[in-house]
Design a protein around this motif. Structure first.
Motif, short mmCIF file in Angstrom:
data_model
loop_
_atom_site.label_atom_id
_atom_site.label_comp_id
_atom_site.label_asym_id
_atom_site.label_seq_id
_atom_site.Cartn_x
_atom_site.Cartn_y
_atom_site.Cartn_z
N UNK A 39 2.73 26.04 105.94
CA UNK A 39 1.46 25.82 106.64
C UNK A 39 0.26 25.85 105.70
N UNK A 40 0.31 26.72 104.71
CA UNK A 40 -0.85 26.96 103.86
C UNK A 40 -1.21 25.74 103.00
N UNK A 41 -0.26 24.83 102.83
CA UNK A 41 -0.53 23.67 101.97
C UNK A 41 -1.61 22.77 102.58
N UNK A 42 -1.69 22.76 103.93
CA UNK A 42 -2.72 21.94 104.58
C UNK A 42 -4.11 22.50 104.26
N UNK A 43 -4.26 23.82 104.36
CA UNK A 43 -5.54 24.45 104.00
C UNK A 43 -5.83 24.22 102.53
N UNK A 44 -4.82 24.37 101.70
CA UNK A 44 -5.03 24.29 100.25
C UNK A 44 -5.61 22.92 99.87
N UNK A 45 -4.98 21.85 100.34
CA UNK A 45 -5.45 20.51 99.96
C UNK A 45 -6.79 20.18 100.64
N UNK A 46 -6.93 20.58 101.91
CA UNK A 46 -8.18 20.27 102.63
C UNK A 46 -9.37 20.98 101.99
N UNK A 47 -9.20 22.27 101.70
CA UNK A 47 -10.33 23.04 101.15
C UNK A 47 -10.60 22.64 99.70
N UNK A 48 -9.56 22.32 98.95
CA UNK A 48 -9.77 21.85 97.57
C UNK A 48 -10.62 20.58 97.59
N UNK A 49 -10.31 19.68 98.51
CA UNK A 49 -11.09 18.44 98.64
C UNK A 49 -12.51 18.72 99.10
N UNK A 50 -12.60 19.59 100.12
CA UNK A 50 -13.92 19.87 100.72
C UNK A 50 -14.89 20.43 99.68
#
Lengths: 183, 355
Positions: free
Chosen positions: B151-162
Motif C-alpha cells: 500500500x505504501x508505494x502509492x503514497x511514496x510515488x504520489x508524495x515524491x511527485x507532489x
C-alpha cells in the motif's frame, strides 16, 4: 474436509528445521498457504543467506486467528525437525507440552517428558513410498496434518497442483505415506 | 490480478508489485541480501508492465540511472540494503538538489561496514537526517507489514511527485523476507486520478515548441544557492505540517506508551496486547512517516502518559526524535539491539513491567 479454524487454539507457531535441500522452506510455505486459504492469518519467515544444499535451513510459520505480532517464533507450539543438528539447536525453543515431530531416519529420540515426542522415518518412507529421498518434507507434512488434524490432503494437494504440477503424483504419495505413519 | 484475492508473497515482492501498480516504469538495482527478491520480482514483472528493468553494474550506477529516468518524468525506483544505500548517498543528495522525485527502498541489514545480512534498523539517522551532503530531507516511510509495504508505494510515488523529493522506504531484512497474505488493491482515489500520469512541466521530454527545461543541482551565481535552499526549506516546512503520519493504539488511557516502527512495531503491538491482558495500561505509537516525524502523536492531548518506552533494532536512533518531541515532559526509556539481534516480545514485556 477438516475445518481448519475449528481445531486451532489462538495461535499455532511452528519451527521447521533441517538441512538445505530437504525442502524445509516449501514445507513451511505450504502450511502458510493452506492457512491463508482457510481464512486464517499467517506469516512465513525463512532463515536466509547461507542456505545451500548440505547447510542448515529453517523457517518459522505462524498461523493465527488474530493479527500475528512477531513473525519470529521465540517459543514454538510445534517443532518439525529433519536431522540431528536441527533437533539439538531447536529443541530448547519448543514450548512445554508442545509437539515434536522428528525424522527418525536421521535423528535420535531426545530424552524429554514434558512434550509430545513423535518420531517417524520420514526419509526412508519417502524413498519407499514416493521413490525419492527429496519427498521427506512431504511425508513430514502429511504426518503433521494427521497429528494436528489441521488441513486435509486435498487442501495441500490443491496448492501443489497450482504451483508444482509436474511433481503432483510424487507429492501425493509422500503426503499419504506421512498420514499413514501416524495412523 | 483479482483485487479481492489474497496472495502470499514476501515484503520485498509486495513492494515491487506495489511500485508497478503505482505507476513505476523504471527500475535499476544491484543485488544485495536481504532485498534480492525485490530485484528478481522487478526483473520478471517490469517488462510485463511495459517498463524498463536494469541490473546495473553497481549501486552508484543504479541511482544515477534512476536520476536520469526521473528527469524524463517517469516514475523511477531503486532498491538496496544498508551498505548499498550508503553507496547511493551522493545520488540521493543530487536528486534532492535537482528536485527530482524518485523512490529508494532500503531493506536494512546489520552494520556498520559490510556488517551482516540480518535485519536491523540502524540506518534511521542516515535516512531521516540527510545521508548525503547538503541541507535536504527525503520523505521516509516505514511500513510494518506486508500489506502495508504494498500500500505504501502509492503514497511514496504520489508524495515524491507532489513535493518533488526523493522518498525512502525504510524497511528491514525481516520485513523483506517475511511472507504474508496481501491484496493487490489500488486506492480508488489513485485509480480515479490516473495518478501515474501526473503533469510534470519541469521534465526533460524534448523541447520542440517550448523553452528548454533545465534539471540541475548546481548554482554558482552569488546568492542563487541560498535562494534555492530557502525554497527547499519552505517545501520541507509544508511537509512537516501536512505529511507526518502515525498509527496510535490505546493512547488515551495508557500509563506507558511504547514507540516503535517497522518490524519492531508489530512485535510491540503483541507486547501491548499481552500487557493489556495483564491489566497494565500500555499503548503504542507507530510512526508511519519517519521524516517528517509525527510530533503530534506525542502531544499531551494525544498521549497523556508520563512514561515512554522506545524499542528499536539499533542502539537508539529514533529515540532522539522521541525525546525532542516530548521535550522533557515525560520519562523516556529505551530497549534496543543491533547487529542482527532484536528485542524479543518477552524481553520487551519484561522491561515494560518494570516501568
Amino acid at each position: 474436509m477438516v475445518k481448519s479454524a475449528k481445531i486451532l487454539g489462538q495461535d499455532e507457531k511452528i519451527i521447521a528445521a533441517g538441512s538445505g535441500g530437504q525442502g524445509i522452506m516449501l514445507l513451511g510455505k505450504l502450511l502458510a498457504e493452506a492457512g491463508m486459504r482457510a481464512g486464517l492469518r499467517v506469516t512465513w519467515l525463512p532463515s536466509y543467506g547461507a542456505e545451500v544444499r548440505g547447510g542448515t535451513a529453517n523457517c518459522m510459520v505462524v498461523i493465527s486467528k488474530s493479527k500475528p505480532g512477531s513473525p519470529y517464533v521465540e517459543k514454538a507450539d510445534t517443532l518439525i525437525v529433519m536431522n540431528q543438528p536441527s533437533l539439538g539447536r531447536f529443541l530448547p525453543r519448543l514450548k512445554q507440552g508442545g509437539l515434536l515431530l522428528y525424522n527418525s531416519s536421521l535423528a535420535k529420540a531426545p530424552v524429554q517428558t514434558a512434550i509430545d515426542v513423535r518420531g517417524y522415518p520420514f526419509t526412508e518412507t519417502a524413498a519407499a513410498a514416493a521413490g525419492s529421498l527429496k519427498a521427506a518434507n512431504m511425508v513430514a507434512l502429511g504426518a503433521y496434518i494427521a497429528v494436528k488434524k489441521m488441513f486435509s490432503v486435498e487442501e495441500i494437494l490443491e496448492i501443489i497442483k497450482e504451483q508444482k504440477r509436474d511433481l503432483l503424483e510424487m507429492n501425493r504419495k509422500a503426503l499419504l505415506a506421512g498420514i499413514a505413519l501416524v495412523r | 490480478m483479482n483485487k479481492e484475492k489474497k496472495i502470499l508473497l514476501s515484503g520485498n515482492e509486495a513492494i515491487a508489485e506495489g511500485a508497478i501498480q503505482a505507476g513505476c516504469r523504471f527500475y535499476a538495482g544491484y543485488p544485495i541480501t536481504p532485498q534480492n527478491e525485490l530485484t528478481a520480482y522487478m526483473a520478471r514483472r517490469m517488462p510485463e508492465a511495459g517498463g524498463v528493468f536494469i541490473q546495473a553494474e553497481s549501486e552508484i550506477a543504479a541511482i544515477n540511472m534512476v536520476m536520469g529516468a526521473a528527469a524524463s518524468g517517469i516514475r523511477a525506483m531503486t532498491s538496496s540494503s544498508s551498505p548499498g544505500i550508503s553507496l547511493k548517498q551522493e545520488g540521493i543528495s543530487y536528486l534532492a538538489g535537482a528536485e527530482l522525485p524518485a523512490v529508494i527502498v532500503n531493506m536494512m541489514r546489520g552494520g556498520p561496514g559490510l556488517g551482516n545480512i540480518l535485519p536491523s534498523q540502524s540506518d534511521y539517522f542516515q535516512a531521516t537526517k540527510g545521508g548525503g551532503h547538503g541541507d535536504y530531507h527525503c520523505l521516509v516511510l516505514a511500513p510494518s507489514r506486508v500489506q502495508e509495504s504494498f500500500d505504501t508505494m502509492f503514497s511514496a510515488f504520489s508524495l515524491a511527485d507532489k513535493y518533488r523529493v526523493p522518498a525512502i522506504i525504510l524497511g528491514d531484512g525481516m520485513l523483506g523476507q517475511v511472507m504474508e497474505p496481501f491484496s493487490v488493491r489500488v486506492p480508488a482515489a489513485f485509480a480515479a486520478k490516473k495518478a501515474a500520469n501526473v503533469s510534470k512541466p519541469w521534465a526533460l521530454t524534448g523541447c520542440a515548441g517550448r523553452e528548454p527545461n533545465v534539471v540541475k543541482s548546481f548554482y554558482l551565481r552569488d546568492g542563487d544557492l541560498e535562494d534555492f535552499n530557502l525554497r527547499l526549506q519552505k517545501k520541507y516546512a509544508v511537509m512537516l505540517k501536512k505529511e507526518a503520519r502515525y498509527e496510535g493504539t490505546m493512547l488515551k488511557d495508557a500509563d506507558l506508551v511504547l514507540v516503535a516502527y517497522g518490524t519492531m512495531a508489530r512485535i510491540c503491538s503483541a507486547v501491548v496486547r499481552r500487557l493489556r491482558k495483564e491489566g497494565k495500561k500500555a499503548g503504542l505509537i507507530r510512526p508511519v512517516t519517519l521524516w517528517p516525524f509525527p510530533v503530534q502523536a506525542f502531544l499531551p492531548k494525544t498521549s497523556p502518559a508520563r512514561n515512554f518506552l522506545v524499542a528499536e533494532m539499533s542502539y537508539g536512533q529514533m529515540l532522539e526524535d522521541v525525546k525532542l518531541a516530548l521535550d522533557g515532559r515525560a520519562q523516556v526509556n529505551f530497549i534496543g539491539r543491533a547487529g542482527g539481534g532484536f528485542p524479543l516480545e518477552e524481553v520487551i514485556a519484561a522491561e515494560a513491567r518494570k516501568l
